[in-house]
Write an enzyme that holds these catalytic residues in place. Structure first.
Site, PDB file in Angstrom:
ATOM      1  N   ASP A   1      -8.763   2.462  -3.518  1.00 19.23           N
ATOM      2  CA  ASP A   1      -8.203   3.094  -2.318  1.00 19.23           C
ATOM      3  C   ASP A   1      -8.244   4.611  -2.340  1.00 19.23           C
ATOM      4  O   ASP A   1      -7.976   5.254  -3.358  1.00 19.23           O
ATOM      5  CB  ASP A   1      -6.766   2.645  -2.082  1.00 19.23           C
ATOM      6  CG  ASP A   1      -6.246   3.213  -0.780  1.00 19.23           C
ATOM      7  OD1 ASP A   1      -6.878   2.930   0.250  1.00 19.23           O
ATOM      8  OD2 ASP A   1      -5.266   3.955  -0.785  1.00 19.23           O
TER       9      ASP A   1
ATOM     10  N   HIS B   1       2.529  14.364   0.589  1.00 22.94           N
ATOM     11  CA  HIS B   1       1.828  15.597   0.203  1.00 22.94           C
ATOM     12  C   HIS B   1       2.820  16.743   0.306  1.00 22.94           C
ATOM     13  O   HIS B   1       3.614  16.789   1.247  1.00 22.94           O
ATOM     14  CB  HIS B   1       0.644  15.875   1.136  1.00 22.94           C
ATOM     15  CG  HIS B   1      -0.467  14.874   1.009  1.00 22.94           C
ATOM     16  ND1 HIS B   1      -1.271  14.805  -0.105  1.00 22.94           N
ATOM     17  CD2 HIS B   1      -0.900  13.900   1.843  1.00 22.94           C
ATOM     18  CE1 HIS B   1      -2.163  13.834   0.059  1.00 22.94           C
ATOM     19  NE2 HIS B   1      -1.960  13.254   1.232  1.00 22.94           N
TER      20      HIS B   1
ATOM     21  N   HIS C   1       0.815  -1.219   0.000  1.00 22.31           N
ATOM     22  CA  HIS C   1       0.000   0.000   0.000  1.00 22.31           C
ATOM     23  C   HIS C   1       0.847   1.267   0.000  1.00 22.31           C
ATOM     24  O   HIS C   1       1.192   1.801   1.054  1.00 22.31           O
ATOM     25  CB  HIS C   1      -0.873  -0.032   1.268  1.00 22.31           C
ATOM     26  CG  HIS C   1      -2.040   0.885   1.209  1.00 22.31           C
ATOM     27  ND1 HIS C   1      -3.289   0.511   1.646  1.00 22.31           N
ATOM     28  CD2 HIS C   1      -2.168   2.160   0.778  1.00 22.31           C
ATOM     29  CE1 HIS C   1      -4.132   1.525   1.486  1.00 22.31           C
ATOM     30  NE2 HIS C   1      -3.463   2.538   0.971  1.00 22.31           N
TER      31      HIS C   1
ATOM     32  N   HIS D   1       1.368   5.232  -2.052  1.00 22.35           N
ATOM     33  CA  HIS D   1       0.896   6.235  -3.014  1.00 22.35           C
ATOM     34  C   HIS D   1       2.123   6.916  -3.596  1.00 22.35           C
ATOM     35  O   HIS D   1       2.857   7.584  -2.873  1.00 22.35           O
ATOM     36  CB  HIS D   1       0.005   7.260  -2.312  1.00 22.35           C
ATOM     37  CG  HIS D   1      -1.216   6.645  -1.707  1.00 22.35           C
ATOM     38  ND1 HIS D   1      -2.385   6.464  -2.408  1.00 22.35           N
ATOM     39  CD2 HIS D   1      -1.447   6.124  -0.473  1.00 22.35           C
ATOM     40  CE1 HIS D   1      -3.286   5.878  -1.638  1.00 22.35           C
ATOM     41  NE2 HIS D   1      -2.744   5.662  -0.451  1.00 22.35           N
TER      42      HIS D   1
ATOM     43  N   ASP E   1       0.876   2.706   3.787  1.00 23.82           N
ATOM     44  CA  ASP E   1      -0.022   3.754   3.294  1.00 23.82           C
ATOM     45  C   ASP E   1       0.764   5.056   3.075  1.00 23.82           C
ATOM     46  O   ASP E   1       0.260   6.152   3.321  1.00 23.82           O
ATOM     47  CB  ASP E   1      -1.208   3.967   4.238  1.00 23.82           C
ATOM     48  CG  ASP E   1      -2.362   4.695   3.554  1.00 23.82           C
ATOM     49  OD1 ASP E   1      -2.243   5.028   2.351  1.00 23.82           O
ATOM     50  OD2 ASP E   1      -3.384   4.923   4.212  1.00 23.82           O
TER      51      ASP E   1
END
Ligand code: DOR
Length: 434
Positions: free
Chosen positions: A151, A315, A60, A62, A311
């Protein structure tokens, strides 16, 4: 040119066969060529006081590409992963555009062709992750996708989720018999819309609208029922509540085809971290209570939760430094995962490594290449970790393009020292080699 070899010397090998002192020789052609005492190779990596493990696998992450390259790229994310001891990560599909069709999935595969961690694409269950119609799953399975998820959001529609499971269950002939995994971000929107943290004592004190644990648990309950109905496996992503852990334990006891992961922050941080309204601690699912953290740890300890995931959600400062309500959810995880697990879980190292390596590899269907035992002929994808070294986390020092770690300034124990991908030492003494 003849093959050249690297010996990992003086460490303790820990894998699914147990623990033993051994040197490990890998060839630059990608396989383990010798395991034993007193071995030599063309190059030597010191593993004194270290554990030599099958490489870590993160179900998982990003990586933000395509679409948000200012926060992360596949290349920088892969570098952070390798520095964390990961040899494979599964990239989530909530990119812009979403990974819901062959062209975007192909783009991700191409971008990952030469990274220092094996990045595998997941793909969206529904077109645009909008929960309305199924993505072209068969075509995507043919491209190599094994894990589907929306997700960032859960599939809200019961009937569509049932259809997705039935469809996925019929596709194994396209994947060489490897199961196709439907992974769910469990969140019932009707209970979570307009909320920014866990609903409880802290949300009341802070005046921040909260989402109840039931927002996650109702979808866990539904998907356990749908796994029973369809016989297709459901993988539960980032499980965060005591109720979810209890339901998954019961489902496994009943023999249902379910697996689960927990994100590192859900076993070491609580909703009390939000006390200063710092958006670094805003994440989906939200940080929960002490009791939930204890239940997640218990679930990991008894194997109810199969895997530790990060996860990893980069950002940019511009995005993250907003009000708690306005900031996007998510925190970095790849470079701190082993340290956080090693610092906060009272599990034997074998069990911790199982949750970070061979169990997630099996869930992703990549156990032939990652997470396999350290034996002659096995794939040379390895993590050499020092479980006793301490270090202080710094976002600025990370390979990630973003710095939104919730552990800034925190001293943790345990760190990846060397990472070997297909026989190449891609990280040596904590330094990425390319
Ligand atoms: O905190 C989160 N961040 N949770 C998600 O589900 C999505 C992720 C992101 O993409 O930033």
């Amino acid at each position: 040119m003849s093959e050249s070899t690297t010996v990992i010397k003086g460490g303790t090998v820990v894998d699914q066969n147990g623990s033993r002192r051994a040197d490990v020789v890998v060839s630059d052609e990608g396989t383990i060529v010798a395991v034993g005492e007193g071995l030599d190779g063309d190059r030597t990596l010191d593993a004194t006081d270290c554990v030599v493990s099958p490489g870590f696998v993160d179900l998982h992450v990003h990586l933000r590409q395509p679409g948000k390259e200012e926060a992360e790229t596949i290349e920088t994310g892969a570098r952070g992963a390798a520095l964390g001891g990961f040899t494979s990560v599964i990239a989530m599909p909530n990119t812009t555009p979403a990974m819901d069709c062959a062209s975007v999935v192909r783009e991700v595969i191409d971008l990952a062709a030469d990274t220092i961690c094996d990045v595998r694409p997941s793909a969206a269950i529904t077109v645009g992750r909008d929960g309305e119609s199924l993505s072209p799953m068969a075509e995507l399975v043919k491209l190599g996708v094994r894990l589907f998820t929306d997700d960032g959001t859960g599939v809200q529609d019961d009937r569509l989720m049932r259809t997705a499971l039935e469809y996925a269950g019929s596709l194994a002939h396209l994947s060489g018999g490897q199961p196709i995994v439907l992974a769910q971000h469990c969140e019932v929107n009707a209970l979570s819309e307009g909320t920014f943290m866990h609903e409880g004592e802290w949300s009341s004190r802070l005046g921040i609208p909260g989402q109840p644990a039931e927002s996650e648990e109702l979808m866990v309950m539904r998907d356990i029922a749908l796994a029973r109905l369809t016989g297709t496996r459901v993988h539960f992503q980032h499980m965060s509540t005591a109720g979810s852990v209890a339901m998954i334990r019961a489902a496994k006891d009943a023999g249902l085809p379910v697996t689960a992961e927990a994100a590192t922050h859900h076993f070491c941080l609580t909703d009390a971290c939000c006390a200063d309204y710092d958006p670094l601690y805003k994440v989906h699912p939200p940080l929960r209570t002490d009791a939930d953290v204890a239940a997640v740890k218990e679930g990991l300890a008894d194997g109810t939760i199969d895997a530790i995931a990060t996860d990893h959600a980069p950002h940019t400062p511009q995005d993250k430094e907003r009000t708690f309500a306005d900031a996007p959810p998510g925190m970095l995880g790849l470079e701190t995962a082993f340290a956080i697990a090693n610092t906060h879980l009272e599990m034997p190292i074998e069990d911790l490594l199982a949750a970070m390596s061979w169990r997630p590899a099996a869930i992703a269907g990549i156990q032939d290449q990652h997470g396999g035992p350290v034996v002659v002929g096995g794939a040379a994808n390895l993590a050499v970790v020092d479980p006793n070294t301490t270090w202080t986390v710094s976002g600025a020092a990370m390979a990630s393009r973003s710095t939104n770690t919730p552990y800034e300034g925190v001293t943790v124990r345990g760190r990846a020292r060397h990472t070997i991908l297909r026989g190449e030492a891609v990280v040596i003494d904590g330094e990425a080699q390319r």
